[in-house]
Write a protein that holds these residues in place. Structure first.
Motif, PDB file in Angstrom:
ATOM      1  N   THR A   1      11.297  11.886  23.646  1.00  0.00           N
ATOM      2  CA  THR A   1      10.785  10.664  23.868  1.00  0.00           C
ATOM      3  C   THR A   1      11.379   9.807  22.741  1.00  0.00           C
ATOM      4  O   THR A   1      11.189   9.979  21.690  1.00  0.00           O
ATOM      5  CB  THR A   1       9.068  10.781  23.630  1.00  0.00           C
ATOM      6  N   ALA A   2      11.842   8.695  23.239  1.00  0.00           N
ATOM      7  CA  ALA A   2      12.650   7.594  22.223  1.00  0.00           C
ATOM      8  C   ALA A   2      12.388   6.053  22.830  1.00  0.00           C
ATOM      9  O   ALA A   2      11.874   5.873  23.962  1.00  0.00           O
ATOM     10  CB  ALA A   2      14.211   8.066  22.185  1.00  0.00           C
ATOM     11  N   ASP A   3      12.936   5.335  22.023  1.00  0.00           N
ATOM     12  CA  ASP A   3      12.776   3.734  22.443  1.00  0.00           C
ATOM     13  C   ASP A   3      11.621   3.314  22.624  1.00  0.00           C
ATOM     14  O   ASP A   3      11.313   2.537  23.757  1.00  0.00           O
ATOM     15  CB  ASP A   3      13.928   3.730  23.620  1.00  0.00           C
ATOM     16  N   ILE A   4      10.523   3.721  21.847  1.00  0.00           N
ATOM     17  CA  ILE A   4       9.069   3.132  22.052  1.00  0.00           C
ATOM     18  C   ILE A   4       8.713   2.591  20.617  1.00  0.00           C
ATOM     19  O   ILE A   4       8.846   3.147  19.782  1.00  0.00           O
ATOM     20  CB  ILE A   4       8.331   4.398  22.437  1.00  0.00           C
ATOM     21  N   GLU A   5       8.049   1.369  20.848  1.00  0.00           N
ATOM     22  CA  GLU A   5       7.479   0.573  19.758  1.00  0.00           C
ATOM     23  C   GLU A   5       6.564   1.609  19.019  1.00  0.00           C
ATOM     24  O   GLU A   5       5.782   2.328  19.821  1.00  0.00           O
ATOM     25  CB  GLU A   5       6.861  -0.732  19.997  1.00  0.00           C
ATOM     26  N   PRO A   6       6.250   1.399  17.689  1.00  0.00           N
ATOM     27  CA  PRO A   6       5.253   2.307  17.117  1.00  0.00           C
ATOM     28  C   PRO A   6       3.932   2.199  17.393  1.00  0.00           C
ATOM     29  O   PRO A   6       3.135   2.959  17.458  1.00  0.00           O
ATOM     30  CB  PRO A   6       5.419   2.146  15.590  1.00  0.00           C
ATOM     31  N   ASP A   7       3.431   0.837  18.171  1.00  0.00           N
ATOM     32  CA  ASP A   7       2.102   0.644  18.464  1.00  0.00           C
ATOM     33  C   ASP A   7       2.215   0.588  20.032  1.00  0.00           C
ATOM     34  O   ASP A   7       1.374  -0.353  20.394  1.00  0.00           O
ATOM     35  CB  ASP A   7       1.256  -0.070  17.544  1.00  0.00           C
ATOM     36  N   ALA A   8       2.983   1.075  20.744  1.00  0.00           N
ATOM     37  CA  ALA A   8       3.286   0.854  22.132  1.00  0.00           C
ATOM     38  C   ALA A   8       1.927   1.082  22.994  1.00  0.00           C
ATOM     39  O   ALA A   8       1.373   2.065  22.712  1.00  0.00           O
ATOM     40  CB  ALA A   8       4.361   1.434  22.702  1.00  0.00           C
ATOM     41  N   PRO A   9       1.317  -0.018  23.818  1.00  0.00           N
ATOM     42  CA  PRO A   9       0.203   0.311  24.554  1.00  0.00           C
ATOM     43  C   PRO A   9       0.608   1.260  25.945  1.00  0.00           C
ATOM     44  O   PRO A   9       1.894   1.493  26.032  1.00  0.00           O
ATOM     45  CB  PRO A   9       0.010  -1.013  25.081  1.00  0.00           C
ATOM     46  N   GLU A  10      -0.325   1.972  26.379  1.00  0.00           N
ATOM     47  CA  GLU A  10      -0.058   2.683  27.412  1.00  0.00           C
ATOM     48  C   GLU A  10       0.648   1.758  28.835  1.00  0.00           C
ATOM     49  O   GLU A  10       0.001   0.800  28.781  1.00  0.00           O
ATOM     50  CB  GLU A  10      -1.364   3.362  28.073  1.00  0.00           C
ATOM     51  N   GLY A  11       1.392   2.384  29.300  1.00  0.00           N
ATOM     52  CA  GLY A  11       2.323   1.751  30.246  1.00  0.00           C
ATOM     53  C   GLY A  11       3.463   0.889  29.849  1.00  0.00           C
ATOM     54  O   GLY A  11       4.268   0.803  30.647  1.00  0.00           O
ATOM     55  N   ALA A  12       3.730   0.864  28.404  1.00  0.00           N
ATOM     56  CA  ALA A  12       4.921   0.660  28.105  1.00  0.00           C
ATOM     57  C   ALA A  12       5.945   1.168  28.398  1.00  0.00           C
ATOM     58  O   ALA A  12       5.909   2.666  28.543  1.00  0.00           O
ATOM     59  CB  ALA A  12       4.709   0.142  26.353  1.00  0.00           C
TER      60      ALA A  12
ATOM     61  N   HIS B   1       0.748  -1.248  -0.094  1.00  0.00           N
ATOM     62  CA  HIS B   1      -0.083  -0.118  -0.104  1.00  0.00           C
ATOM     63  C   HIS B   1       0.801   1.138  -0.003  1.00  0.00           C
ATOM     64  O   HIS B   1       0.459   2.195   0.157  1.00  0.00           O
ATOM     65  CB  HIS B   1      -0.941   0.056   1.200  1.00  0.00           C
ATOM     66  N   GLY B   2       1.978   1.185  -0.154  1.00  0.00           N
ATOM     67  CA  GLY B   2       3.023   2.261  -0.457  1.00  0.00           C
ATOM     68  C   GLY B   2       3.434   2.869   0.534  1.00  0.00           C
ATOM     69  O   GLY B   2       3.567   4.366   0.585  1.00  0.00           O
ATOM     70  N   THR B   3       3.455   2.351   1.687  1.00  0.00           N
ATOM     71  CA  THR B   3       3.944   3.041   3.203  1.00  0.00           C
ATOM     72  C   THR B   3       4.673   1.947   3.907  1.00  0.00           C
ATOM     73  O   THR B   3       5.338   1.175   3.282  1.00  0.00           O
ATOM     74  CB  THR B   3       2.593   3.290   3.874  1.00  0.00           C
ATOM     75  N   THR B   4       5.062   2.474   5.193  1.00  0.00           N
ATOM     76  CA  THR B   4       6.011   1.647   5.666  1.00  0.00           C
ATOM     77  C   THR B   4       5.096   0.942   6.962  1.00  0.00           C
ATOM     78  O   THR B   4       4.110   1.609   7.540  1.00  0.00           O
ATOM     79  CB  THR B   4       7.299   2.321   6.211  1.00  0.00           C
ATOM     80  N   GLU B   5       5.796  -0.246   7.519  1.00  0.00           N
ATOM     81  CA  GLU B   5       4.912  -0.646   8.670  1.00  0.00           C
ATOM     82  C   GLU B   5       5.031   0.206   9.926  1.00  0.00           C
ATOM     83  O   GLU B   5       4.064   0.435  10.743  1.00  0.00           O
ATOM     84  CB  GLU B   5       5.656  -1.879   9.104  1.00  0.00           C
ATOM     85  N   TYR B   6       6.500   1.121  10.090  1.00  0.00           N
ATOM     86  CA  TYR B   6       6.331   1.725  11.168  1.00  0.00           C
ATOM     87  C   TYR B   6       5.206   2.900  11.252  1.00  0.00           C
ATOM     88  O   TYR B   6       4.391   3.287  12.083  1.00  0.00           O
ATOM     89  CB  TYR B   6       7.679   2.448  11.202  1.00  0.00           C
TER      90      TYR B   6
END
Length: 288
Positions: A187-198, A30-35
């Motif tokens: 803010t760094a070192d966080i996954e692109p879809d991290a849940p609250e509390g991560a 779909h012409g985008t990135t997973e991130y």
């Protein structure tokens, strides 16, 4: 992007409940990135893609059990779990009751409806945006690992900042020699879809040129050169900043030829009184 997100939701529904989604391949098609895709899904849905998939699976599983499915292991395997124990933990996290209770009593069960994304064209939040192109630089300062909190003030970040002596703020300001200038909230070192509390890394510091010597007692985060979308905002803190975050996903990214690239987010405070802030939100971007 809105059409891509809806296609992703359709894929979740089309695949069997025990099948894994190849998000990277889907994004590439779909012409985008997973991130970028995961970041936009999380921002607009209010939950990570992984959590939405889990809730949908547990919605189907709950319906099967309420209908009297005789074998818990069969239901667990059908929904992607290798054991009744793992399935039971996931089921209880969503529904608040165990699978056996659902089969015996029929509920109560919490349903996750199928999502449908729609683009808002109201332009409800005026956006002052600049695209900045930055050379390689280093973010230096004092870092701490803190949990992600979506709404309200993060007390862990507040405590970290309060522990930094006033004279250290002055030293950091003297050290900074690159844009964005001034004291920065990173803010760094966080996954692109991290849940609250991560857990994420919060760095309170400044930007310096890649060639500037960094004192040994400071944490350093090197950044490659690249483009940044700089969003300006003024208003009550932290509500204005958090609303601005949401507006980048709902209004700016869907209507502009840019997408998020991996990297930290940076907040530069121009004015801050405790409950009011004038600030800039720097997000790393690339052309989509």
């Amino acid at each position: 992007m809105i059409g891509t997100l809806n296609a992703l939701v359709d894929l979740v529904e089309a695949l069997g409940t025990d099948e894994e989604i190849d998000v990277a391949a889907f994004a590439g098609d779909h012409g985008t990135t997973e991130y970028h895709l995961r970041r936009m899904f999380s921002a607009l849905a209010g939950m990570p893609l992984s959590e939405y998939v889990r809730r949908r699976r547990m919605t189907h599983a709950g319906a099967e059990l309420a209908a009297g499915a005789p074998n818990l292991l069969d239901v667990a395997v059908r929904h992607g779990y290798g054991s009744v124990e793992a399935f039971g933990r996931a089921f209880r996290a969503v529904h608040g009751i165990g699978p056996a209770d659902a089969r015996r009593d029929g509920g109560p069960l919490r349903t996750q409806p199928t999502l449908r994304f729609r683009l808002s064209v109201e332009g409800s939040i005026p956006m002052d945006v600049t695209i900045a192109h930055s050379p390689a630089l280093v973010l230096v300062g004092h870092a701490a690992e803190v949990p992600l909190i979506h709404e309200g003030v993060n007390p862990h970040i507040q405590a970290h900042i309060a522990a930094i002596p006033p004279e250290e703020h002055a030293r950091l300001k003297e050290l900074g020699d690159a844009e964005p200038s001034g004291i920065l909230a990173v803010t760094a070192d966080i996954e692109p879809d991290a849940p609250e509390g991560a857990l994420l890394t919060y760095l309170h510091g400044v930007a310096v040129q890649a060639t500037t010597p960094v004192p040994d007692d400071l944490d350093a985060l090197p950044l490659e050169g690249g483009s940044w979308a700089v969003f300006a905002a003024r208003g009550p803190f932290p509500t204005t900043l958090q609303n601005l975050w949401a507006a980048t996903a709902t209004e700016w990214f869907p209507s502009n030829p840019w997408r998020l690239r991996p990297g930290p987010s940076i907040v530069r405070y121009l004015e801050f009184t405790g409950d009011f802030a004038s600030c800039e939100l720097w997000l790393p971007v690339e052309q989509g």
